[in-house]
Design a protein around this motif. Structure first.
Motif, mmCIF file in Angstrom:
data_model
loop_
_atom_site.group_PDB
_atom_site.id
_atom_site.type_symbol
_atom_site.label_atom_id
_atom_site.label_comp_id
_atom_site.label_asym_id
_atom_site.label_seq_id
_atom_site.Cartn_x
_atom_site.Cartn_y
_atom_site.Cartn_z
ATOM 1 N N ASN A 196 0.710 -1.018 -0.016
ATOM 2 C CA ASN A 196 0.149 0.046 -0.014
ATOM 3 C C ASN A 196 0.961 1.094 -0.058
ATOM 4 N N GLY A 197 0.807 1.922 -1.177
ATOM 5 C CA GLY A 197 1.709 2.969 -1.217
ATOM 6 C C GLY A 197 1.332 4.203 -0.747
ATOM 7 N N GLU A 198 -0.067 4.257 -0.414
ATOM 8 C CA GLU A 198 -0.622 5.316 0.337
ATOM 9 C C GLU A 198 -0.636 5.675 1.688
ATOM 10 N N GLN A 199 0.508 5.520 1.998
ATOM 11 C CA GLN A 199 0.795 5.540 3.651
ATOM 12 C C GLN A 199 2.057 6.750 3.692
ATOM 13 N N SER A 200 2.364 7.103 4.751
ATOM 14 C CA SER A 200 3.360 7.897 4.914
ATOM 15 C C SER A 200 4.929 7.237 4.239
ATOM 16 N N LYS A 206 8.654 0.650 6.088
ATOM 17 C CA LYS A 206 8.662 -0.512 7.115
ATOM 18 C C LYS A 206 7.879 -1.691 6.348
ATOM 19 N N ASP A 207 6.945 -1.438 5.390
ATOM 20 C CA ASP A 207 6.117 -2.564 4.760
ATOM 21 C C ASP A 207 7.041 -3.270 3.783
ATOM 22 N N LEU A 208 8.091 -2.434 2.923
ATOM 23 C CA LEU A 208 8.836 -2.819 2.078
ATOM 24 C C LEU A 208 9.855 -3.687 2.598
#
Ligand code: ADP
Ligand code: ADP
Ligand code: ZN
Length: 213
Positions: A196-200, A206-208
């Motif tokens: 989800n790229g629509e986060q800070s 962190k996700d990546l």
């Protein structure tokens, strides 16, 4: 480790590629940066690409495939790489697979950064880039410490011509038509991860990192 960063223009590929390449100690290969470098040097490749880039169209596959093959056959690519902006067509993806498998290699992960079209326009129209190290900034989302100057290398920040013209919507359209089919292509091969790229910027990072660790 060989990683592909997939996602529309403005999704945050360049922003995140740096962290990933540092974490994995592999090089960052950005097709757009390589093309702009060629333009600045006035090479034949750069000059032929210019018209396509100004219009927001893709540069022909054979040209791009040759340029990337060249780059990833350099000795500094033996540990792997993060590909940013390549592949962008099915033809590019299958030629990459063919070249890799002829050397018993493969892409380990494809990270697909998802962002809505309306957010992409906000991101691209406010993007500023360092002339020297290509690091992206944003006039509201990711400001440099000193206005107009890169935090990393003190380089001058500029706005890309294709970020401030009709080329923006063209590029988003070209992405849907020619690049989005790669999502299915890599899904079938089993190495696609959706982010989800629509986060800070921090939360996307962190996700990546969780995905590749
Ligand atoms: P891409 O390489 O996918 O085209 P960039 O990394 O250059 O995208 O990011 C596009 C613009 O959006 C830049 O101005 C960047 O500072 C900004 N940006 C990147 N990630 C985020 C995010 N998670 N939230 C808000 N703005 C972002
Ligand atoms: P963004 O991440 O904002 O889409 P890039 O810097 O990756 O921008 O690409 C800028 C332009 O360079 C594209 O609009 C296209 O004209 C050209 N380009 C970059 N990568 C490729 C590619 N893999 N295939 C064809 N054209 C490309
Ligand atoms: Zn810089």
């Amino acid at each position: 480790m060989r990683i592909v960063l997939l996602g529309p223009p403005g999704a945050g590929k360049g922003t995140q590629a740096k962290t990933i390449s540092e974490t994995l100690a592999v090089i960052h290969v950005a097709s757009g940066d390589l093309l702009r470098e060629n333009q600045n040097k006035g090479t034949e490749l750069g000059e032929m690409a210019r018209g396509y880039m100004q219009k927001g169209l893709l540069v022909p596959d054979d040209v791009i495939i040759g340029m990337i093959q060249d780059r990833i056959s350099n000795p500094d690519a033996t540990n792997g790489y993060v590909l940013d902006g390549f592949p962008r067509t099915l033809e590019q993806a299958s030629s990459l697979d063919a070249a890799l498998s002829s050397q018993n290699q493969h892409i380990d992960k494809v990270l697909n950064i998802k962002v809505s079209d309306s957010e992409l326009i906000v991101r691209l129209s406010g993007r500023w880039i360092c002339r020297d190290c290509q690091r992206p900034y944003h006039e509201t989302n990711s400001k440099p410490k000193k206005q107009g100057m890169c935090d990393e290398c003190n380089g001058e920040l500029y706005q890309r011509e294709d970020d401030t013209s009709d080329a923006v919507s063209k590029r988003i359209q070209v992405y849907s038509n020619q690049t989005a089919p790669l999502i299915e292509y890599y899904k079938e091969r089993g190495n696609l991860v959706e982010i989800n790229g629509e986060q800070s910027i921090e939360d996307v990072r962190k996700d990546l990192l969780e995905t590749i660790s």
